[in-house]
Design a protein around this motif. Structure first.
Motif, PDB file in Angstrom:
ATOM      1  N   UNK A  19      47.146  38.385  28.147  1.00  0.00           N
ATOM      2  CA  UNK A  19      47.615  38.985  29.398  1.00  0.00           C
ATOM      3  C   UNK A  19      47.171  40.442  29.505  1.00  0.00           C
ATOM      4  N   UNK A  20      47.269  41.181  28.396  1.00  0.00           N
ATOM      5  CA  UNK A  20      46.858  42.593  28.400  1.00  0.00           C
ATOM      6  C   UNK A  20      45.371  42.725  28.715  1.00  0.00           C
ATOM      7  N   UNK A  21      44.564  41.846  28.142  1.00  0.00           N
ATOM      8  CA  UNK A  21      43.115  41.919  28.361  1.00  0.00           C
ATOM      9  C   UNK A  21      42.778  41.646  29.821  1.00  0.00           C
ATOM     10  N   UNK A  22      43.448  40.668  30.419  1.00  0.00           N
ATOM     11  CA  UNK A  22      43.214  40.373  31.833  1.00  0.00           C
ATOM     12  C   UNK A  22      43.519  41.580  32.712  1.00  0.00           C
ATOM     13  N   UNK A  23      44.660  42.200  32.458  1.00  0.00           N
ATOM     14  CA  UNK A  23      45.068  43.351  33.266  1.00  0.00           C
ATOM     15  C   UNK A  23      44.098  44.525  33.079  1.00  0.00           C
ATOM     16  N   UNK A  24      43.694  44.776  31.831  1.00  0.00           N
ATOM     17  CA  UNK A  24      42.778  45.878  31.540  1.00  0.00           C
ATOM     18  C   UNK A  24      41.423  45.659  32.209  1.00  0.00           C
ATOM     19  N   UNK A  25      40.877  44.447  32.129  1.00  0.00           N
ATOM     20  CA  UNK A  25      39.583  44.155  32.732  1.00  0.00           C
ATOM     21  C   UNK A  25      39.620  44.334  34.246  1.00  0.00           C
ATOM     22  N   UNK A  26      40.704  43.900  34.867  1.00  0.00           N
ATOM     23  CA  UNK A  26      40.803  44.054  36.326  1.00  0.00           C
ATOM     24  C   UNK A  26      40.886  45.527  36.713  1.00  0.00           C
ATOM     25  N   UNK A  27      41.672  46.294  35.961  1.00  0.00           N
ATOM     26  CA  UNK A  27      41.808  47.718  36.272  1.00  0.00           C
ATOM     27  C   UNK A  27      40.494  48.450  36.060  1.00  0.00           C
ATOM     28  N   UNK A  28      39.761  48.096  35.013  1.00  0.00           N
ATOM     29  CA  UNK A  28      38.470  48.730  34.751  1.00  0.00           C
ATOM     30  C   UNK A  28      37.470  48.442  35.864  1.00  0.00           C
ATOM     31  N   UNK A  30      38.345  47.870  38.933  1.00  0.00           N
ATOM     32  CA  UNK A  30      38.857  48.435  40.174  1.00  0.00           C
ATOM     33  C   UNK A  30      39.272  47.394  41.196  1.00  0.00           C
ATOM     34  N   UNK A  31      39.585  46.181  40.740  1.00  0.00           N
ATOM     35  CA  UNK A  31      40.002  45.110  41.651  1.00  0.00           C
ATOM     36  C   UNK A  31      41.516  45.115  41.825  1.00  0.00           C
ATOM     37  N   UNK A  32      41.966  44.756  43.011  1.00  0.00           N
ATOM     38  CA  UNK A  32      43.378  44.440  43.210  1.00  0.00           C
ATOM     39  C   UNK A  32      43.549  42.939  43.004  1.00  0.00           C
ATOM     40  N   UNK A  33      44.785  42.490  42.862  1.00  0.00           N
ATOM     41  CA  UNK A  33      45.024  41.056  42.742  1.00  0.00           C
ATOM     42  C   UNK A  33      44.552  40.325  43.993  1.00  0.00           C
ATOM     43  N   UNK A  34      44.761  40.947  45.144  1.00  0.00           N
ATOM     44  CA  UNK A  34      44.333  40.322  46.396  1.00  0.00           C
ATOM     45  C   UNK A  34      42.808  40.208  46.451  1.00  0.00           C
ATOM     46  N   UNK A  35      42.119  41.263  46.032  1.00  0.00           N
ATOM     47  CA  UNK A  35      40.658  41.228  46.026  1.00  0.00           C
ATOM     48  C   UNK A  35      40.144  40.153  45.069  1.00  0.00           C
ATOM     49  N   UNK A  36      40.787  40.042  43.911  1.00  0.00           N
ATOM     50  CA  UNK A  36      40.394  39.030  42.931  1.00  0.00           C
ATOM     51  C   UNK A  36      40.551  37.632  43.520  1.00  0.00           C
ATOM     52  N   UNK A  37      41.645  37.422  44.252  1.00  0.00           N
ATOM     53  CA  UNK A  37      41.880  36.123  44.884  1.00  0.00           C
ATOM     54  C   UNK A  37      40.823  35.817  45.933  1.00  0.00           C
ATOM     55  N   UNK A  38      40.422  36.823  46.703  1.00  0.00           N
ATOM     56  CA  UNK A  38      39.404  36.622  47.744  1.00  0.00           C
ATOM     57  C   UNK A  38      38.059  36.246  47.134  1.00  0.00           C
ATOM     58  N   UNK A  39      37.736  36.862  46.000  1.00  0.00           N
ATOM     59  CA  UNK A  39      36.431  36.625  45.373  1.00  0.00           C
ATOM     60  C   UNK A  39      36.377  35.273  44.663  1.00  0.00           C
ATOM     61  N   UNK A  40      37.464  34.914  43.951  1.00  0.00           N
ATOM     62  CA  UNK A  40      37.440  33.724  43.091  1.00  0.00           C
ATOM     63  C   UNK A  40      38.060  32.485  43.728  1.00  0.00           C
ATOM     64  N   UNK A  65      37.072  33.981  35.691  1.00  0.00           N
ATOM     65  CA  UNK A  65      37.382  35.388  35.433  1.00  0.00           C
ATOM     66  C   UNK A  65      36.363  35.994  34.468  1.00  0.00           C
ATOM     67  N   UNK A  66      35.990  35.247  33.438  1.00  0.00           N
ATOM     68  CA  UNK A  66      35.016  35.746  32.459  1.00  0.00           C
ATOM     69  C   UNK A  66      33.673  36.041  33.121  1.00  0.00           C
ATOM     70  N   UNK A  67      33.243  35.160  34.013  1.00  0.00           N
ATOM     71  CA  UNK A  67      31.976  35.377  34.730  1.00  0.00           C
ATOM     72  C   UNK A  67      32.079  36.575  35.667  1.00  0.00           C
ATOM     73  N   UNK A  68      33.241  36.709  36.319  1.00  0.00           N
ATOM     74  CA  UNK A  68      33.449  37.824  37.248  1.00  0.00           C
ATOM     75  C   UNK A  68      33.393  39.160  36.517  1.00  0.00           C
ATOM     76  N   UNK A  69      33.989  39.209  35.320  1.00  0.00           N
ATOM     77  CA  UNK A  69      34.027  40.457  34.560  1.00  0.00           C
ATOM     78  C   UNK A  69      32.812  40.634  33.653  1.00  0.00           C
ATOM     79  N   UNK A  70      32.030  39.577  33.479  1.00  0.00           N
ATOM     80  CA  UNK A  70      30.843  39.665  32.644  1.00  0.00           C
ATOM     81  C   UNK A  70      31.145  39.898  31.176  1.00  0.00           C
ATOM     82  N   UNK A  71      32.123  39.149  30.638  1.00  0.00           N
ATOM     83  CA  UNK A  71      32.542  39.372  29.247  1.00  0.00           C
ATOM     84  C   UNK A  71      32.220  38.188  28.338  1.00  0.00           C
ATOM     85  N   UNK A  72      31.338  37.317  28.766  1.00  0.00           N
ATOM     86  CA  UNK A  72      30.928  36.214  27.910  1.00  0.00           C
ATOM     87  C   UNK A  72      32.074  35.295  27.537  1.00  0.00           C
TER      88      UNK A  72
END
Length: 280
Positions: A19-28, A30-40, A65-72
């Motif tokens: 959970x911490x990693x998900x939150x950190x990746x999104x903040x890094x 610069x996505x909001x939860x709403x933006x993430x939902x629109x994209x994915x 999510x992994x593809x969106x953040x590019x973290x393999x």
């Protein structure tokens, strides 16, 4: 030996770390939860629950999510560690059992085994024993599974549809008498008005649930949840988009399955092929 030094400051608990990693990746990013939902394409509430640790999501969501953040493979690895927590599976299974008790209807697809609500005592004992359960614990779990069968036998039982891969009917028990009882029980239950049994023959070919056993529960609220499982773990899926995606795969399987009358005859033919016990 000196105590292990904490290097990252992250939680050592797999579920919290995920959970911490998900939150950190999104903040890094610069996505909001709403933006993430629109994209994915998944609900923003799902991502919020994943970041708070209330749910782990499905592997499809994690891969997106992994593809969106590019973290393999990072997120999938953390997800696998998180879902490997036995306490998490016990919590999910307890919640599933509570939902099963209140379900108005159920739709099941079995890849390799008969659903627990349609198992005989002999089949349940052999299946649970094959999973390494023995002794008093085996007896307790068999008794519990037999008690669950009352779900389909009450005064106002839910509608239950099961689609069994032909592999289920080809994987017989070593005890031919117990296997005969299981097939007979399937035929008997298929004749009840609230139960529909279908067989998906090998000739149906590949499909979207080739490696997934799943059951959908339609609740009194009008919502549906899904529970997927294999021999080692299960996952309760409540997020609408994920349930609908599984439902579409299930509908495609149902379209390829034999009709109920033909399916009953298929099981009866399998019953005729059970070898006779030479001692009788």
């Amino acid at each position: 030996m000196p105590p292990r030094r904490v290097v990252t400051g992250r939680s050592p608990d797999p579920r919290r770390r995920f959970a911490e990693e998900l939150r950190l990746l999104r903040e890094q990013k610069g996505d909001s939860l709403r933006r993430l939902a629109e994209v994915l394409g998944w609900d923003a509430s799902l991502f919020g629950k994943m970041e708070s640790g209330k749910t782990l999501g499905s592997p499809e969501v994690v891969e997106a999510l992994a593809q969106h953040y590019g973290v393999g493979d990072l997120l999938l690895t953390l997800w696998e560690l998180a879902v490997g927590d036995p306490k998490q599976f016990k919590e999910q299974y307890r919640r599933y059992m509570a939902l099963e008790a209140e379900a108005l209807s159920m739709w099941h697809f079995g890849v390799s085994t008969v659903h627990g609500l349609l198992q005989t005592e002999g089949y349940a004992r052999a299946l649970l024993g094959a999973g390494g359960i023995a002794g008093e614990e085996l007896t307790r779990q068999v008794e519990a599974r037999m008690g669950r069968r009352q779900t389909l036998n009450g005064d106002d039982p839910p509608q239950f549809r099961t689609i069994l891969s032909e592999a289920v009917l080809r994987t017989s028990l070593t005890d031919t008498e117990e296997w005969q009882k299981q097939l007979e029980y399937l035929v008997e239950m298929s004749e009840r008005p609230n139960i529909t049994l279908q067989v998906l023959p090998f000739s149906a070919g590949l499909h979207g649930l080739d490696s997934t056993s799943v059951i959908f529960l339609r609740l009194s609220s009008g919502c549906a949840v899904a529970y997927t499982e294999n021999a080692h773990r299960g996952e309760l899926i409540e997020e609408t988009a994920s349930v609908e995606r599984l439902q579409r795969a299930y509908d495609a399987v149902r379209d390829r399955a034999l009709l109920p009358d033909a399916s009953r005859k298929f099981v009866m033919r399998m019953l005729e092929d059970v070898p006779c016990d030479p001692s009788t």
